[in-house]
Enzyme design. Structure first.
Site, PDB file in Angstrom:
ATOM      1  N   GLU A   1      -9.321   3.549   2.482  1.00 31.47           N
ATOM      2  CA  GLU A   1      -8.861   3.596   1.092  1.00 31.47           C
ATOM      3  C   GLU A   1      -7.804   2.548   0.770  1.00 31.47           C
ATOM      4  OE1 GLU A   1      -7.540   5.280   3.450  1.00 31.47           O
ATOM      5  OE2 GLU A   1      -5.401   5.078   3.044  1.00 31.47           O
TER       6      GLU A   1
ATOM      7  N   ASP B   1      -2.544  10.324   3.458  1.00 35.34           N
ATOM      8  CA  ASP B   1      -3.932   9.927   3.676  1.00 35.34           C
ATOM      9  C   ASP B   1      -4.646  10.971   4.525  1.00 35.34           C
ATOM     10  OD1 ASP B   1      -6.329   8.649   4.032  1.00 35.34           O
ATOM     11  OD2 ASP B   1      -5.553   7.065   5.356  1.00 35.34           O
TER      12      ASP B   1
ATOM     13  N   LYS C   1       0.861  -1.190   0.000  1.00 34.75           N
ATOM     14  CA  LYS C   1       0.000   0.000   0.000  1.00 34.75           C
ATOM     15  C   LYS C   1       0.890   1.231   0.000  1.00 34.75           C
ATOM     16  CE  LYS C   1      -3.043   2.703   3.089  1.00 34.75           C
ATOM     17  NZ  LYS C   1      -3.900   2.720   4.303  1.00 34.75           N
TER      18      LYS C   1
ATOM     19  N   LYS D   1     -10.033  13.114   7.993  1.00 33.44           N
ATOM     20  CA  LYS D   1      -9.532  12.766   9.326  1.00 33.44           C
ATOM     21  C   LYS D   1      -9.493  14.013  10.210  1.00 33.44           C
ATOM     22  CE  LYS D   1      -6.354   9.010   8.046  1.00 33.44           C
ATOM     23  NZ  LYS D   1      -6.950   7.939   8.852  1.00 33.44           N
TER      24      LYS D   1
ATOM     25  N   ARG E   1      -7.526  -0.614   1.395  1.00 33.65           N
ATOM     26  CA  ARG E   1      -8.054  -1.883   0.887  1.00 33.65           C
ATOM     27  C   ARG E   1      -8.494  -1.757  -0.570  1.00 33.65           C
ATOM     28  NH1 ARG E   1     -12.365  -1.874   5.704  1.00 33.65           N
ATOM     29  NH2 ARG E   1     -10.594  -0.783   6.609  1.00 33.65           N
TER      30      ARG E   1
ATOM     31  N   ASP F   1       1.781   6.585   5.395  1.00 33.65           N
ATOM     32  CA  ASP F   1       0.766   5.639   4.922  1.00 33.65           C
ATOM     33  C   ASP F   1       1.188   4.894   3.655  1.00 33.65           C
ATOM     34  OD1 ASP F   1      -1.599   4.431   5.646  1.00 33.65           O
ATOM     35  OD2 ASP F   1      -2.848   5.769   4.449  1.00 33.65           O
TER      36      ASP F   1
ATOM     37  N   ASP G   1     -12.057   7.103   3.953  1.00 36.82           N
ATOM     38  CA  ASP G   1     -10.819   6.908   4.712  1.00 36.82           C
ATOM     39  C   ASP G   1     -10.424   5.431   4.779  1.00 36.82           C
ATOM     40  OD1 ASP G   1      -8.616   7.618   6.174  1.00 36.82           O
ATOM     41  OD2 ASP G   1      -9.702   7.945   8.061  1.00 36.82           O
TER      42      ASP G   1
HETATM   43  N1  BES Z   1      -4.021   4.742   6.989  1.00 36.89           N
HETATM   44  C1  BES Z   1      -5.107   4.486   7.852  1.00 36.89           C
HETATM   45  C2  BES Z   1      -4.760   3.534   8.993  1.00 36.89           C
HETATM   46  C3  BES Z   1      -3.730   4.009   9.976  1.00 36.89           C
HETATM   47  C4  BES Z   1      -4.104   4.565  11.188  1.00 36.89           C
HETATM   48  C5  BES Z   1      -2.391   3.837   9.722  1.00 36.89           C
HETATM   49  C6  BES Z   1      -3.148   4.981  12.090  1.00 36.89           C
HETATM   50  C7  BES Z   1      -1.436   4.240  10.634  1.00 36.89           C
HETATM   51  C8  BES Z   1      -1.809   4.813  11.819  1.00 36.89           C
HETATM   52  C9  BES Z   1      -6.256   3.883   7.070  1.00 36.89           C
HETATM   53  O1  BES Z   1      -6.362   4.285   5.749  1.00 36.89           O
HETATM   54  C10 BES Z   1      -7.510   4.306   7.745  1.00 36.89           C
HETATM   55  O2  BES Z   1      -7.776   5.478   7.754  1.00 36.89           O
HETATM   56  N2  BES Z   1      -8.250   3.355   8.280  1.00 36.89           N
HETATM   57  C11 BES Z   1      -9.470   3.649   8.961  1.00 36.89           C
HETATM   58  C12 BES Z   1     -10.498   2.660   8.506  1.00 36.89           C
HETATM   59  C13 BES Z   1     -11.897   2.982   8.942  1.00 36.89           C
HETATM   60  C14 BES Z   1     -12.384   4.229   8.248  1.00 36.89           C
HETATM   61  C15 BES Z   1     -12.774   1.808   8.619  1.00 36.89           C
HETATM   62  C16 BES Z   1      -9.190   3.513  10.450  1.00 36.89           C
HETATM   63  O3  BES Z   1      -8.413   2.663  10.838  1.00 36.89           O
HETATM   64  O4  BES Z   1      -9.756   4.303  11.201  1.00 36.89           O
HETATM   65 ZN    ZN Z   2      -4.613   4.899   4.851  1.00 34.84          ZN
HETATM   66 MN    MN Z   3      -7.456   6.080   5.522  1.00 28.99          MN
END
Ligand code: BES
Ligand code: ZN
Ligand code: MN
Length: 489
Positions: free
Chosen positions: A338, A259, A254, A266, A340, A277, A336
């Site tokens: 994204e 992000d 990824k 966010k 996947r 990210d 967010d």
């Molecule tokens: N890049 C983030 C996950 C992340 C969080 C990486 C903290 C490193 C540190 C990912 O894209 C994300 O935002 N995931 C969301 C998913 C949710 C919206 C289902 C999350 O984990 O909150």
């Molecule tokens: Zn992300």
């Molecule tokens: Mn995200």
């Protein structure tokens, strides 16, 4: 690029200890036993070393720890670094000793008297790994660090072992640089250019631009990058060191260079951390670099999806439905989630094009994995016990924390969509597992596959044993070892 220090290995020469002007490191084993170098330093300092070795302070030291004696009388050195390391020490303790010495490096040269320690190469490896620093944007001129030489038995053999370690250290440093780099510098184009530059090392590198991705039908991946001015790209790196025609191992990363969350923006606090990210793509790049540097006898293909997740008038909306390369439709509940979307298309492409013998993806995929495992272990999800076992064994040997999580069909219903085939989030419960369940839809049943959720381990807020705070390079060592032990001819 930040490069690991060059370390020179030579025969033990006790007179060189008398003359050394920089730092001199000596090993002291259990029970305070001094080796020849230790005895020489003890003599020069009129018994200081022995007094230390017999002290309570020494007794309390852990294996691999260091105490320094500054400006010792009787010697030309500016410091003696006393390393507690037993002759029977294991690899981890030897690496830790090297890492502790690395923290003491300054402008002066360092002479490490490793005697006939069996892990002299590992001491040097730990020293190299912990010598990393990311100071590209510090404008104060930093004085260059002094040279490092290791005195040991059979220096040619130790130097040969160290050449393989140096390839690993350089891969780890490459990953750390990519992960530490800010997003205004490491754009999708800049990232792709750094990967293309690895052609010099003998890797074949292809860059798929947006029109090509459009033709392939990677609408899911493109939907993530469409709000950004940086173009989305997929970069394919081939290392063909194995038998011609043998199915490759595929590594998929990824690479979200930043992000913001997109329209599902966010919160401001901590958003700056999302420069990391692209950590999964960074690890894939580091492993490919190591494989090329050490000319691994394996066929490995590395694929990274490079995109930026930004809000704009052209960005994907919550509620949009997009079609994946596989053909499944996806309802975007939260822009967010994204990672996947990016991975799903690249995983499918990797299987369609390469029919890989195994496939491993890495991603800073979910905040939920940090809630579950903190910063000590990456989440491991797999559809195949054999390949999963190979990875866990390698990670254990390299001391890179990895913990297997469940991936059972029972979770699949959490990502069923009302209007499309699936949706891109499954709500708060089991957030990391539903993300893995989403990826699993894009993995063929007969492809042995591992998903590594590295959100908690790719970049951390405090120093680790082998890295200063920031990017760790987690996974490069484990994957390199797994390939060496299971995929080489
Ligand atoms: N890049 C983030 C996950 C992340 C969080 C990486 C903290 C490193 C540190 C990912 O894209 C994300 O935002 N995931 C969301 C998913 C949710 C919206 C289902 C999350 O984990 O909150
Ligand atoms: Zn992300
Ligand atoms: Mn995200």
């Amino acid at each position: 690029m930040t490069t690991p220090p060059e370390i020179n290995f030579r025969d033990t020469d006790l007179d060189a200890i008398d003359r050394a002007a920089g730092r001199v490191a000596v090993l002291i084993g259990a029970g305070g036993k001094l080796d020849a170098a230790g005895r020489r330093v003890n003599k020069l300092t009129r018994g200081a070393l022995l007094r230390f070795a017999e002290s309570e302070a020494f007794e309390k030291m852990k294996p691999g720890e260091v105490r320094s004696l500054a400006w010792p009388s009787g010697m030309g050195a500016e410091a003696i670094d006393l390393v507690r390391l037993d002759a029977r020490a294991d690899i981890e303790q030897a690496r830790k000793a090297g890492a502790a010495l690395a923290k003491l490096r300054n402008a002066a040269d360092m002479l490490v008297a490793a005697g006939n320690h069996k892990h002299a190469d590992q001491i040097a490896f730990g020293l190299a790994l912990r010598s990393y620093g990311f100071d590209t944007y510090k404008t104060d001129a930093k004085p260059a660090k002094g040279a490092v030489s290791v005195m040991c038995a059979k220096p040619e053999e130790v130097a040969a072992a160290s050449a393989a370690h140096a390839a690993v250290a350089e891969g780890v440093f490459f990953t750390r640089d990519l992960v530490n780099e800010p997003a205004n510098v490491l754009t999708t184009s800049d990232f792709a250019a750094r990967l293309a530059a690895m052609q010099e090392l003998g890797l074949e590198v292809e860059i798929l631009e947006e029109d090509a991705l459009q033709k392939l039908g990677m609408r899911m991946l493109l939907s993530v990058g469409q709000g950004s001015v940086s173009p989305s790209k997929v970069v394919v790196m081939h290392w063909n060191g194995g038998k011609k025609g043998d199915a490759p191992l595929a590594l998929v990363g990824k690479g979200v260079v930043f992000d913001t969350g997109g329209i599902s923006l966010k919160p401001a606090a901590g958003m700056e951390d999302m420069t990391m990210d692209m950590g999964g793509a960074g690890v894939v790049a580091g492993v490919m670099r190591t494989l090329a540097l050490r000319k691994a006898k394996a066929n490995v293909v590395g694929l990274v999806g490079l995109v930026e997740n930004m809000p704009s008038g052209e960005a994907t909306r919550p509620g949009d439905v997009v079609k994946s390369m596989k053909g499944d439709t996806v309802e975007i509940i939260n822009t967010d989630a994204e990672g996947r979307l990016v991975l799903g298309d690249v995983l499918w492409y990797a299987q369609e094009r390469f029919k890989p013998a195994g496939m491993i993806n890495l991603a800073t995929l979910t905040g939920a994995i940090i809630i579950g495992l903190g910063h000590e272990n990456a989440g491991v999800f797999s559809n195949d016990d054999a390949i999963c076992g190979q990875f866990l064994k390698a990670a254990e040997a390299e001391q890179e924390g990895a913990w297997r999580m469940p991936l059972s069909p029972a979770y699949d219903k959490l990502i069923e969509s009302r209007i499309a085939d699936i949706k891109n989030t499954g709500g708060r419960p089991a957030g990391s597992i539903t993300a893995a369940a989403f990826l699993k839809r894009f993995v063929k049943d007969d492809t042995p596959w591992i998903h590594l959720d590295i959100a908690g381990v790719a970049s951390v807020k405090s120093d680790t044993a082998y890295a200063p705070k920031g990017a760790t390079g987690w996974g490069v060592m484990a994957l390199n070892r797994m390939i060496r032990d299971n995929f080489e001819t």
